[in-house]
Design an enzyme around this catalytic site. Structure first.
Site, PDB file in Angstrom:
ATOM      1  N   CYS A  55       7.196  10.208 -10.564  1.00  0.00           N
ATOM      2  CA  CYS A  55       5.971   9.420 -10.703  1.00  0.00           C
ATOM      3  C   CYS A  55       5.187   9.788 -11.952  1.00  0.00           C
ATOM      4  O   CYS A  55       4.195   9.125 -12.283  1.00  0.00           O
ATOM      5  CB  CYS A  55       5.108   9.584  -9.455  1.00  0.00           C
ATOM      6  SG  CYS A  55       5.936   8.919  -8.014  1.00  0.00           S
ATOM      7  N   HIS A 114      -2.231   8.018 -11.259  1.00  0.00           N
ATOM      8  CA  HIS A 114      -1.054   7.550 -10.520  1.00  0.00           C
ATOM      9  C   HIS A 114      -1.503   7.092  -9.128  1.00  0.00           C
ATOM     10  O   HIS A 114      -2.350   7.722  -8.499  1.00  0.00           O
ATOM     11  CB  HIS A 114      -0.035   8.689 -10.415  1.00  0.00           C
ATOM     12  CG  HIS A 114       1.088   8.389  -9.481  1.00  0.00           C
ATOM     13  ND1 HIS A 114       1.775   7.195  -9.507  1.00  0.00           N
ATOM     14  CD2 HIS A 114       1.643   9.120  -8.460  1.00  0.00           C
ATOM     15  CE1 HIS A 114       2.697   7.206  -8.558  1.00  0.00           C
ATOM     16  NE2 HIS A 114       2.638   8.353  -7.906  1.00  0.00           N
ATOM     17  N   ASN A 144       2.781   2.397  -4.243  1.00  0.00           N
ATOM     18  CA  ASN A 144       3.215   3.395  -5.211  1.00  0.00           C
ATOM     19  C   ASN A 144       4.431   2.851  -5.962  1.00  0.00           C
ATOM     20  O   ASN A 144       5.509   2.725  -5.383  1.00  0.00           O
ATOM     21  CB  ASN A 144       3.559   4.688  -4.458  1.00  0.00           C
ATOM     22  CG  ASN A 144       4.007   5.812  -5.363  1.00  0.00           C
ATOM     23  OD1 ASN A 144       4.267   5.603  -6.553  1.00  0.00           O
ATOM     24  ND2 ASN A 144       4.102   7.008  -4.809  1.00  0.00           N
TER      25      ASN A 144
HETATM   26  O1  UT7 Z   1       4.120   9.541  -5.815  1.00  0.00           O
HETATM   27  C1  UT7 Z   1       4.865  10.716  -5.664  1.00  0.00           C
HETATM   28  C2  UT7 Z   1       4.127  11.728  -4.920  1.00  0.00           C
HETATM   29  N1  UT7 Z   1       3.947  11.335  -3.540  1.00  0.00           N
HETATM   30  C3  UT7 Z   1       2.786  11.544  -2.981  1.00  0.00           C
HETATM   31  O2  UT7 Z   1       1.862  11.960  -3.626  1.00  0.00           O
HETATM   32  C4  UT7 Z   1       2.672  11.301  -1.491  1.00  0.00           C
HETATM   33  C5  UT7 Z   1       2.066  12.501  -0.824  1.00  0.00           C
HETATM   34  N2  UT7 Z   1       1.976  12.424   0.605  1.00  0.00           N
HETATM   35  C6  UT7 Z   1       1.185  11.534   1.269  1.00  0.00           C
HETATM   36  O3  UT7 Z   1       0.568  10.678   0.661  1.00  0.00           O
HETATM   37  C7  UT7 Z   1       1.022  11.696   2.753  1.00  0.00           C
HETATM   38  O4  UT7 Z   1       1.552  12.929   3.150  1.00  0.00           O
HETATM   39  C8  UT7 Z   1       1.636  10.560   3.588  1.00  0.00           C
HETATM   40  C9  UT7 Z   1       0.864   9.284   3.369  1.00  0.00           C
HETATM   41  C10 UT7 Z   1       3.098  10.355   3.218  1.00  0.00           C
HETATM   42  C11 UT7 Z   1       1.550  10.918   5.072  1.00  0.00           C
HETATM   43  O5  UT7 Z   1       0.191  11.145   5.436  1.00  0.00           O
HETATM   44  P1  UT7 Z   1      -0.231  12.456   6.256  1.00  0.00           P
HETATM   45  O6  UT7 Z   1      -1.666  12.361   6.481  1.00  0.00           O
HETATM   46  O7  UT7 Z   1       0.317  13.640   5.498  1.00  0.00           O
HETATM   47  O8  UT7 Z   1       0.509  12.234   7.616  1.00  0.00           O
HETATM   48  P2  UT7 Z   1       1.525  13.211   8.357  1.00  0.00           P
HETATM   49  O9  UT7 Z   1       2.858  13.164   7.704  1.00  0.00           O
HETATM   50  O10 UT7 Z   1       0.858  14.532   8.551  1.00  0.00           O
HETATM   51  O11 UT7 Z   1       1.599  12.519   9.764  1.00  0.00           O
HETATM   52  C12 UT7 Z   1       0.494  12.493  10.667  1.00  0.00           C
HETATM   53  C13 UT7 Z   1       0.895  11.713  11.897  1.00  0.00           C
HETATM   54  C14 UT7 Z   1       2.251  12.136  12.482  1.00  0.00           C
HETATM   55  O12 UT7 Z   1       2.177  12.017  13.883  1.00  0.00           O
HETATM   56  P3  UT7 Z   1       1.971  13.298  14.798  1.00  0.00           P
HETATM   57  O13 UT7 Z   1       3.127  14.211  14.487  1.00  0.00           O
HETATM   58  O14 UT7 Z   1       0.650  13.871  14.395  1.00  0.00           O
HETATM   59  O15 UT7 Z   1       2.013  12.743  16.176  1.00  0.00           O
HETATM   60  C15 UT7 Z   1       3.194  11.102  11.956  1.00  0.00           C
HETATM   61  O16 UT7 Z   1       4.327  10.911  12.771  1.00  0.00           O
HETATM   62  O17 UT7 Z   1       1.042  10.334  11.548  1.00  0.00           O
HETATM   63  C16 UT7 Z   1       2.325   9.878  11.956  1.00  0.00           C
HETATM   64  N3  UT7 Z   1       2.755   8.848  11.021  1.00  0.00           N
HETATM   65  C17 UT7 Z   1       2.466   7.555  11.178  1.00  0.00           C
HETATM   66  N4  UT7 Z   1       1.762   6.890  12.112  1.00  0.00           N
HETATM   67  C18 UT7 Z   1       1.648   5.560  11.969  1.00  0.00           C
HETATM   68  C19 UT7 Z   1       3.497   9.024   9.895  1.00  0.00           C
HETATM   69  N5  UT7 Z   1       3.675   7.829   9.303  1.00  0.00           N
HETATM   70  C20 UT7 Z   1       3.057   6.906  10.070  1.00  0.00           C
HETATM   71  C21 UT7 Z   1       2.906   5.519   9.992  1.00  0.00           C
HETATM   72  N6  UT7 Z   1       2.193   4.878  10.945  1.00  0.00           N
HETATM   73  N7  UT7 Z   1       3.407   4.795   8.960  1.00  0.00           N
END
Ligand code: UT7
Length: 334
Positions: free
Chosen positions: A117, A258, A288
């Site tokens: 990215c 970004h 993204n």
């Molecule tokens: O561009 C290159 C660099 N990339 C980035 O900068 C991306 C960096 N990461 C992120 O932006 C975030 O980590 C994400 C958007 C990918 C995920 O957000 P998060 O706040 O870190 O969520 P998480 O992975 O901690 O998940 C929290 C909860 C989980 O459920 P439990 O285990 O708490 O029950 C996930 O299973 O949210 C759940 N979850 C979802 N729920 C509904 C994960 N994806 C989804 C979804 N819809 N699409």
């Protein structure tokens, strides 16, 4: 007066596929909601290149054709074309070469740059080196991604994030004092390869029935680790470039970040002490688009920019790669 050449963006054009995949549609494909995606990421919809047999070069070539037309440039005037992408048409030949062929650019050479990215930052730095040294006089920098080609639409943790697009920029030399790319701070840290990658399809894990079955040709991301690194490193490097160049938040016209996640963008802007109006965001519409996201913001907000505006470009991505640039806009956009 500074008589050294500086690299300036003199025109920008974009190509966006027509097909729109919105959160409503996504929530029928995986277990997710518009509310979750908007609050955790900030994406409402993304463009997808649907047609079979078309790759990143198609979008890049369409953007280049528009750029040539807009600037009244003949393809043979271009002496170099670089393409930043993590979703090349094929592992080889380079997508840059294919774009040249599709657009009649036959007096140029060029190649692809893979920097996740941070693709725009790394390729613009490369472009600037050729321009500053006088080795290139008229270059096109293409950033293009068909992220949908490697997005797993059964994985709710990654499929809401990504979109497809391409942007083409004309990069030329200027001797005008103060304009153009003035400073960059760029980093890589290979530890990041464990947290964001497309495992199979390269030389380490060539395609097999096993890799297909294990869905290893899709993007894998450990979201939380990438998020934590992105927040701290993108903010740190943006503050560092301000301090290094004695810039205050007042001096900065716009942060062009970004577009990976609203929360990362807001954290970066906050650390830089910027008011909301100075932080340019279009993640809701396009998601993204990896190395294309900063150029896509420049393209969309071009008309806002005035000659002399100080812009800070900042990114973080796979690798890890990250960095920031201090850029002074070179023309009043019409
Ligand atoms: O561009 C290159 C660099 N990339 C980035 O900068 C991306 C960096 N990461 C992120 O932006 C975030 O980590 C994400 C958007 C990918 C995920 O957000 P998060 O706040 O870190 O969520 P998480 O992975 O901690 O998940 C929290 C909860 C989980 O459920 P439990 O285990 O708490 O029950 C996930 O299973 O949210 C759940 N979850 C979802 N729920 C509904 C994960 N994806 C989804 C979804 N819809 N699409």
């Amino acid at each position: 007066m500074n008589t050294r050449n500086k690299a300036v963006i003199t025109a920008v054009e974009a190509f966006l596929p027509d097909y729109i995949l919105d959160n409503e549609m996504l929530s029928k494909m995986v277990d997710t909601t518009d509310e979750w995606i908007m609050s955790r990421i900030g994406v409402k919809e993304r463009r997808i290149l649907k047609e079979d047999g078309l790759g990143t070069s198609h979008m890049g070539a369409e953007a280049v054709k528009k750029l040539l037309e807009k600037t009244g440039t003949k393809p043979e005037e271009i002496d170099m074309l670089l393409c930043a992408t993590v979703s090349p048409d094929m592992l080889f030949p380079a997508t840059a070469n294919i774009i040249c062929d599709k657009t009649g650019i036959m007096n140029a050479w060029g190649y692809d740059i893979n920097a996740g990215c941070s693709g725009f930052l790394f390729s613009f730095e490369t472009a600037a080196s050729f321009i500053e040294s006088g080795r290139s006089k008229k270059m096109i920098l293409v950033t293009g991604e068909r992220m949908s080609a490697m997005t797993d639409y059964t994985d709710r943790t990654t499929c809401p994030l990504f979109g497809d697009a391409a942007v083409a920029m004309m990069i030329e030399p200027t001797q005008e004092d103060g304009a153009g790319l003035l400073d960059s701070i760029l980093h890589v840290d290979g530890v990041g390869r464990h947290f964001l990658y497309q495992k199979a399809g390269g030389s380490m894990y060539p395609p097999t029935e096993e890799t297909l079955k294990n869905r290893e040709h899709y993007i894998y991301q450990d979201g939380q680790t990438v998020f934590k690194n992105a927040v701290s490193r993108m903010a740190d490097v943006s503050v560092e470039i301000m301090e290094k160049n004695s810039l205050t938040s007042q001096d900065i016209a716009y942060l062009v970040p970004h577009q990976a996640n609203m929360r990362i963008i807001e954290a970066t802007g906050k650390r830089m002490g910027l008011q909301k109006e100075k932080i340019l965001i279009n993640i809701a519409k396009f998601g993204n688009t990896a190395g294309t996201s900063i150029p896509l913001v420049i393209w969309e907000f071009e008309k806002k920019f005035k000659k002399g505006d100080v812009l800070i470009f900042s990114a973080f991505g796979a690798g890890f790669t990250w960095g920031s640039m201090y850029y002074k806009w070179a023309y009043d956009s019409k």
